[in-house]
Design a protein around this motif. Structure first.
Motif, short mmCIF file in Angstrom:
data_model
loop_
_atom_site.label_atom_id
_atom_site.label_comp_id
_atom_site.label_asym_id
_atom_site.label_seq_id
_atom_site.Cartn_x
_atom_site.Cartn_y
_atom_site.Cartn_z
N ASN A 191 -13.44 -47.34 5.57
CA ASN A 191 -14.27 -48.16 6.46
C ASN A 191 -15.27 -49.04 5.70
O ASN A 191 -15.59 -50.15 6.13
N THR A 192 -15.79 -48.52 4.58
CA THR A 192 -16.85 -49.22 3.87
C THR A 192 -16.54 -49.31 2.39
O THR A 192 -16.09 -48.33 1.78
N TYR A 193 -16.81 -50.49 1.81
CA TYR A 193 -16.68 -50.69 0.38
C TYR A 193 -17.97 -51.31 -0.14
O TYR A 193 -18.65 -52.08 0.56
N GLU A 194 -18.29 -50.98 -1.36
CA GLU A 194 -19.55 -51.43 -1.96
C GLU A 194 -19.26 -52.08 -3.30
O GLU A 194 -18.54 -51.54 -4.14
N SER A 195 -19.86 -53.24 -3.52
CA SER A 195 -19.69 -53.93 -4.80
C SER A 195 -20.49 -53.22 -5.89
O SER A 195 -21.30 -52.33 -5.60
N LYS A 196 -20.31 -53.65 -7.11
CA LYS A 196 -21.17 -53.13 -8.17
C LYS A 196 -22.56 -53.76 -8.02
O LYS A 196 -22.73 -54.80 -7.36
N LYS A 197 -23.54 -53.14 -8.60
CA LYS A 197 -24.91 -53.65 -8.52
C LYS A 197 -25.04 -54.95 -9.31
O LYS A 197 -24.40 -55.14 -10.35
N PHE A 198 -25.85 -55.83 -8.79
CA PHE A 198 -26.16 -57.05 -9.54
C PHE A 198 -27.64 -57.34 -9.44
O PHE A 198 -28.30 -57.05 -8.43
N MET A 200 -30.87 -59.77 -9.28
CA MET A 200 -31.26 -61.11 -8.86
C MET A 200 -32.69 -61.06 -8.34
O MET A 200 -33.03 -60.19 -7.54
N GLY A 201 -33.52 -61.97 -8.82
CA GLY A 201 -34.91 -61.99 -8.40
C GLY A 201 -35.68 -60.77 -8.83
O GLY A 201 -36.65 -60.37 -8.18
N GLY A 202 -35.24 -60.16 -9.94
CA GLY A 202 -35.94 -58.98 -10.44
C GLY A 202 -35.62 -57.71 -9.69
O GLY A 202 -36.27 -56.68 -9.90
N ARG A 203 -34.60 -57.73 -8.82
CA ARG A 203 -34.24 -56.55 -8.02
C ARG A 203 -32.73 -56.38 -8.01
O ARG A 203 -31.98 -57.34 -8.16
N ASN A 204 -32.32 -55.15 -7.79
CA ASN A 204 -30.89 -54.84 -7.74
C ASN A 204 -30.38 -54.90 -6.31
O ASN A 204 -31.05 -54.47 -5.37
N TRP A 205 -29.16 -55.41 -6.15
CA TRP A 205 -28.54 -55.55 -4.84
C TRP A 205 -27.08 -55.15 -4.92
O TRP A 205 -26.49 -55.10 -6.00
N VAL A 206 -26.50 -54.88 -3.75
CA VAL A 206 -25.06 -54.67 -3.65
C VAL A 206 -24.58 -55.36 -2.37
O VAL A 206 -25.37 -55.59 -1.44
N ILE A 207 -23.29 -55.68 -2.32
CA ILE A 207 -22.68 -56.22 -1.11
C ILE A 207 -21.88 -55.11 -0.44
O ILE A 207 -21.11 -54.40 -1.09
N MET A 208 -22.09 -54.96 0.86
CA MET A 208 -21.38 -53.96 1.64
C MET A 208 -20.28 -54.67 2.45
O MET A 208 -20.56 -55.65 3.16
N LEU A 209 -19.06 -54.19 2.32
CA LEU A 209 -17.92 -54.77 3.01
C LEU A 209 -17.34 -53.77 4.01
O LEU A 209 -17.08 -52.62 3.67
N TYR A 210 -17.18 -54.22 5.25
CA TYR A 210 -16.55 -53.42 6.31
C TYR A 210 -15.29 -54.17 6.75
O TYR A 210 -15.38 -55.10 7.57
N PRO A 211 -14.14 -53.84 6.18
CA PRO A 211 -12.92 -54.61 6.48
C PRO A 211 -12.57 -54.65 7.96
O PRO A 211 -12.03 -55.64 8.46
N LYS A 212 -12.84 -53.57 8.67
CA LYS A 212 -12.52 -53.51 10.09
C LYS A 212 -13.75 -53.68 10.98
O LYS A 212 -13.71 -53.40 12.18
N GLY A 213 -14.83 -54.16 10.39
CA GLY A 213 -16.05 -54.37 11.16
C GLY A 213 -16.92 -53.13 11.19
O GLY A 213 -16.45 -52.01 11.01
N LYS A 214 -18.21 -53.33 11.45
CA LYS A 214 -19.17 -52.23 11.50
C LYS A 214 -19.50 -51.91 12.95
O LYS A 214 -19.68 -52.80 13.77
N THR A 215 -19.54 -50.61 13.27
CA THR A 215 -19.89 -50.12 14.61
C THR A 215 -19.03 -50.78 15.69
O THR A 215 -19.55 -51.49 16.56
#
Length: 258
Positions: A191-198, A200-215
């Motif tokens: 249901n959920t996939y997460e990118s590696k951390k990157f 930007m702007g002095g802070r760490n972020w990740v992208i969350m992917l929901y291939p079939k949509g969330k909720t």
């Protein structure tokens, strides 16, 4: 309803005294025997146990026969003493209100200085040397000494504390883009996939992917998630998220602000 005790009002315009129908909010002290207190502390002030206010430790100091060293002869004297060991800065500002219970009025005579006092290691004590004349205080007919030989005192120590924040805006990041390639998209089953951390702007972020949509959403969902370990405050961010068309002509872009 209150009335002012004119005998306890000085010309000093910063000093205020009145009767109030409220209890001390910081500390209260009841003396079971005033005569014994006078015997044990004929010239020195009686110091209460330690109490806290504004993350500092304090003591209420009572001179039942007046503090003669501070022009308090013939008056009840009351002070607050700061425990200098609890100081976290060179000084601490505090607003003081002293209370003396009057059983006849069934409320408290209060006296305060409307100006705050700066306590420090060099000046840990502030208060009033002339609170109530002793001939007024000691006479049971006036209500300050009651039920034989009892009396009650209190103090409010108000330490101002301001909550504040700094609102700042980062310049455009030097490398404002992050790309994430998801292989074999049609075969994704989780249901959920997460990118590696990157970073930007002095802070760490990740992208969350929901291939079939969330909720129960019927659309593919993408979210930007902050790494809580690097963000200690509230952050406002604007992000453009894109799903790229491999043929380069039908990209999908959505802008989000949060």
């Amino acid at each position: 309803m209150w009335k002012e005790d004119k005998s306890c009002v000085e010309a000093n315009s910063t000093r205020r005294s009145k009767f109030e129908d409220r209890l001390p909010s910081t500390y209260s002290m009841k003396i079971q025997s005033l005569s014994q207190l006078n015997t044990l502390f004929p010239d020195d002030g009686y110091k209460s146990r330690s109490f806290s206010s504004g993350k500092y430790s304090w003591r209420l100091v009572i001179y039942p026969k007046g503090n003669k060293k501070d022009k308090g002869s013939g008056f009840l004297s009351m002070y607050v003493e700061l425990d200098s060991k609890s100081l976290v800065a060179s000084t601490v500002l505090a607003y003081l209100t002293f209370f003396v219970y009057n059983k006849k009025e069934n409320n408290f005579f209060t006296i305060q200085d409307v100006e705050g006092k700066q306590f420090s290691a060099l000046r840990p004590v502030w208060g009033f040397s002339q609170v109530i004349p002793l001939d007024t205080f000691n006479d049971p007919e006036n209500g300050y000494v009651f039920e034989g030989d009892q009396c009650e005192f209190g103090v409010d120590v108000m330490v101002p504390h301001t909550n504040w924040e700094v609102v700042s805006f980062d310049q455009k990041p030097l490398y404002p883009k992050f790309s994430w390639t998801v292989n074999k998209f049609s075969k994704l089953k989780v249901n959920t996939y997460e990118s590696k951390k990157f970073l930007m702007g002095g802070r760490n972020w990740v992208i969350m992917l929901y291939p079939k949509g969330k909720t129960n959403c019927k659309f593919l969902s993408l979210y930007l998630k902050a790494d809580d370990k690097t963000i200690k405050e509230e952050v406002y961010a604007q992000v453009d998220m894109r799903i790229l068309d491999p043929f380069g002509c039908n990209h999908v872009t959505r802008t989000s602000k949060s």
